[in-house]
Design a protein around this motif. Structure first.
Motif, PDB file in Angstrom:
ATOM      1  N   THR A 184       0.816  -1.224   0.000  1.00 19.18           N
ATOM      2  CA  THR A 184       0.000   0.000   0.000  1.00 19.18           C
ATOM      3  C   THR A 184       0.848   1.272   0.000  1.00 19.18           C
ATOM      4  O   THR A 184       0.305   2.367   0.096  1.00 19.18           O
ATOM      5  CB  THR A 184      -0.921   0.025   1.239  1.00 19.18           C
ATOM      6  OG1 THR A 184      -0.114  -0.005   2.436  1.00 19.18           O
ATOM      7  CG2 THR A 184      -1.854  -1.168   1.243  1.00 19.18           C
ATOM      8  N   GLN A 192      -5.540   2.771   0.226  1.00 12.31           N
ATOM      9  CA  GLN A 192      -4.775   1.928   1.148  1.00 12.31           C
ATOM     10  C   GLN A 192      -5.709   1.177   2.093  1.00 12.31           C
ATOM     11  O   GLN A 192      -5.566  -0.032   2.303  1.00 12.31           O
ATOM     12  CB  GLN A 192      -3.802   2.784   1.957  1.00 12.31           C
ATOM     13  CG  GLN A 192      -2.974   1.999   2.963  1.00 12.31           C
ATOM     14  CD  GLN A 192      -2.141   2.902   3.855  1.00 12.31           C
ATOM     15  OE1 GLN A 192      -2.629   3.456   4.843  1.00 12.31           O
ATOM     16  NE2 GLN A 192      -0.878   3.062   3.498  1.00 12.31           N
ATOM     17  N   SER A 214       6.319  -3.889   5.960  1.00 12.96           N
ATOM     18  CA  SER A 214       5.865  -2.503   5.961  1.00 12.96           C
ATOM     19  C   SER A 214       6.803  -1.630   6.793  1.00 12.96           C
ATOM     20  O   SER A 214       7.520  -2.116   7.663  1.00 12.96           O
ATOM     21  CB  SER A 214       4.446  -2.409   6.543  1.00 12.96           C
ATOM     22  OG  SER A 214       3.974  -1.076   6.559  1.00 12.96           O
TER      23      SER A 214
END
Length: 328
Positions: A184, A192, A214
């Motif tokens: 995202t 997202q 992430s």
């Protein structure tokens, strides 16, 4: 494979040989296990080795890189497989969603055929049946007007739609393990949230394990049961996500949490960790984080920090011992 362990990474190292012939370690001593249906977040700053770890599991390392240790998936060591054997695992048993779908998708192939291709290759079904299943998968990831969109090419779709295509491709064969590498990052906040919602729903419904890479601690907090914090190619802390985020032991984890934006008064500056992540060719002696650590001591620059277990489970790499040391 022990018990119900799906993936076991044991002592993984990745080195890269430079033009001068000298090999430098990029990833060092990575070890963790993942059970079926479990969600694991891997966080850290850019350059910490998160994406490289995902590529090592997928067998997609650069040609100049060499991996050591063991990556055991469904009872077989992936590092011992030939290229052909790994091709039968990749996509079929382990799916991956890449960070930038614009470069991950084939620009000269329709998105419908890209979703269908894995079914033809791995399952041996006809293109007609595979294309029909591709339409169902595109609808599942909330692509509107699927019959028309399936005939389009990646450049004709938005970034959020391309990422949905990437998710459909990764899930087409219902793999027991899905790796999402910052899926995202390039999307706006609204898209997202939609992508994360789709991932959460599909992972729960299909019961697959998820590794979510992430740099966003908030996303990992809402997505993953457990998390690993990485820095300069090493694991710095591991544990249940709630425990790591509410009571972190490692100074690097605490520093990361301190940088999370909060409500500020006018004129206040956002917190930041001074300095940058060292490159793999210029790491300091001792702890790699020592030059930036607000809690450093003299010995931090001299001693390679050991891995210690934490009383509540998980562990931390630091010279300060929270309990019993474990080999790593």
């Amino acid at each position: 494979m022990k018990g119900d362990t799906l993936l076991a990474v044991d002592g993984l190292t990745v080195s890269l040989r430079g033009s001068d012939g000298v090999a430098s370690s990029i990833l060092r001593d990575i070890s963790f296990a993942l059970r079926p249906g479990e969600t694991l977040g891997i966080v850290g700053e850019s350059g910490s080795g998160k994406s490289l770890l995902a590529l090592a599991i997928m067998g997609l390392l650069p040609a100049a890189a060499r991996a050591g240790g063991h990556i055991t998936f469904e009872g077989q060591d992936l590092l011992a497989l030939s290229d052909d054997e790994m091709c039968r695992v990749r996509g079929n048993r382990i799916g991956m969603i890449f960070q930038e779908p614009a470069t991950a998708l084939n620009p000269v192939m329709t998105v419908g055929d890209q979703v269908a291709e894995g079914l033809v290759w791995h399952r041996g079904v006809s293109w007609q049946k595979a294309r029909a299943e591709a339409l169902r998968l595109l609808d599942q990831v909330r692509i509107p007007d699927v019959h028309r969109r399936a005939r389009m090419y990646p450049h004709e779709m938005s970034g959020g739609q391309r990422q949905r295509i990437g998710i459909a491709i990764a899930l087409a064969l219902n793999p027991p393990l899905l790796i999402a590498d910052e899926p995202t990052t390039a999307l706006d906040v609204t898209v997202q949230a939609e992508i994360l919602d789709i991932l959460d729903e599909l992972v729960r419904e299909q019961g697959m394990a998820l590794i979510f890479v992430s740099h966003d601690l908030g996303v990992v907090a809402s997505t993953c049961q457990r998390m690993i914090v990485m820095y300069a190619g090493r694991m710095m802390e591991e544990g249940a996500t709630h425990a790591v985020l509410t009571a972190p032991f490692n100074p690097y984890t605490r520093s990361l949490l301190h940088t999370v934006p909060r409500r500020l008064e006018r004129g206040q500056r956002l917190a930041a960790i001074p300095g940058t992540v060292p490159t793999f060719t210029h790491r300091p002696r001792g702890c790699a984080f020592s030059d930036r650590c607000p809690e450093r001591e003299t010995r931090c620059h001299e001693v390679d920090p050991p891995w210690f277990s934490l009383p509540e489970g998980g562990g931390s790499r630091c010279i300060h011992d929270p309990g019993r040391e474990t080999s790593r």
